[in-house]
Write an enzyme that holds these catalytic residues in place. Structure first.
Site, PDB file in Angstrom:
ATOM      1  CG  ASP A 148      -0.357   0.215   2.824  1.00 13.12           C
ATOM      2  OD1 ASP A 148       0.586  -0.452   2.686  1.00 13.12           O
ATOM      3  OD2 ASP A 148      -1.288  -0.689   4.055  1.00 13.12           O
ATOM      4  CB  SER A 149       4.492   1.760  -0.034  1.00  8.27           C
ATOM      5  OG  SER A 149       4.991   0.556  -1.216  1.00  8.27           O
ATOM      6  CG  ASP A 177       0.873  -3.851   1.951  1.00  6.49           C
ATOM      7  OD1 ASP A 177       0.781  -5.460   3.129  1.00  6.49           O
ATOM      8  OD2 ASP A 177       1.225  -3.113   2.056  1.00  6.49           O
ATOM      9  CE  LYS A 219       3.084  -6.250   3.909  1.00  8.48           C
ATOM     10  NZ  LYS A 219       2.674  -4.956   5.092  1.00  8.48           N
ATOM     11  CD  GLU A 262       0.775  -1.122   8.585  1.00 14.41           C
ATOM     12  OE1 GLU A 262      -0.071  -0.094   9.229  1.00 14.41           O
ATOM     13  OE2 GLU A 262       0.519  -1.024   7.492  1.00 14.41           O
ATOM     14  CD  GLU A 308       7.689   0.053   7.886  1.00 12.73           C
ATOM     15  OE1 GLU A 308       8.560   1.185   7.319  1.00 12.73           O
ATOM     16  OE2 GLU A 308       6.734  -0.647   7.423  1.00 12.73           O
TER      17      GLU A 308
END
Length: 278
Positions: free
Chosen positions: A51-52, A90, A120, A122, A189
């Site tokens: 999602d970057s 993501d 993925k 978080e 991270e």
């Protein structure tokens, strides 16, 4: 028809990545489009449709505004461009936090509409239960601990995590919970080397670091960062190219050629065919 058999390239699988724990380091980079994915595919074990992309491609100030539709669109492109790497997508902010059923529906949509092999998430305090729910229903999940970009509105900035004892313990526990819930690997991270090493030694799943030292089982970077596309990059990024300058020079030269009528030249121009002689 050619008698030679065309070589079939098989994608790396989730179990193959899990089996790399403590072995050959896992190479992962972010990918957002088909041509770039095709270039990276022979060299990477995992391509992450991160999602970057909200910041790296769409010019957003954070990942919070990224939508499920954006992730699916870019995921489809990366799948078209790659043949070998495991592709992970993501789940964007707001697509899995409301409950396990919401998370399952959105994860299934991602996998069905893109053909990718995993998602993925978080890993906040409530997320391990969601990971377990997804894995039990056939959705492979990569976890993510430490600095959580989707939590920018709570944290206020992108800063390293785990330097204080209480935060160190919380992140370590989150990593344990994420792995125990069934995540096949865990991204770490923005944490200190000691914490990254402790997590890597403590959990049975491979860890993939980004700003988390060489202690991890693999590494990931945001591809435009490592290719030098931006003026500023985080401390943990090593620039392997300077494409910003290269692209700038190429465009400058093109603009000069157009203005001087040097482009297109005769070799780049189509002409009418001459009539055949009687």
């Amino acid at each position: 028809m050619s008698s030679q058999k065309q070589e079939v390239v098989k994608r790396i699988t989730v179990p193959e990545i899990t089996a790399r724990k403590g072995g050959e380091p896992i190479v992962m980079l972010t990918a957002y489009d088909a041509p770039t994915a095709a270039i990276m595919d022979p060299h990477c074990d995992v391509l992450l449709v991160g999602d970057s992309l909200g910041m790296a491609v769409h010019g957003m100030t954070s990942t919070v505004g990224v939508t499920l539709e954006m992730m699916i669109l870019h995921g489809q492109a990366v799948m078209r461009g790659s043949k070998r790497a495991l592709v992970v997508i993501d789940m964007p902010f707001g697509s899995y936090e409301a409950g396990v059923e919401q998370a399952y529906a959105n994860a299934v949509r991602i996998l069905k509409e893109t053909g990718a092999q995993a998602v993925k998430v978080e890993s906040g305090p409530e997320v391990p239960a969601t990971i377990e729910y997804l894995v039990k229903r056939g959705v492979p999940v990569m976890g993510h601990v430490g600095l959580l970009p989707q939590s920018i509105n709570i944290d206020g900035s992108f800063k390293a995590k785990g330097r204080e004892a209480a935060e160190h313990a919380r992140i370590l526990q989150s990593a344990h919970d994420t792995a125990d819930a069934g995540a096949f690997s865990v991204v770490i991270e923005g944490v200190a080397e000691g914490l990254a090493r402790e997590i890597t030694e403590a959990i049975a799943r491979p860890t993939i670091g980004i700003g988390a030292s060489a202690a991890c089982d693999g590494q990931v970077l945001v591809t435009p960062d490592m290719l030098g596309m931006f003026d500023w990059t985080p401390k943990f990024v090593r620039k392997y190219a300077d494409l910003r300058a290269e692209i700038g020079r190429a465009v400058e030269t093109y603009a000069a050629d157009v203005r001087a009528r040097r482009f297109p030249a005769e070799v780049e121009t189509y002409f009418s065919k001459k009539s055949a002689l009687p």
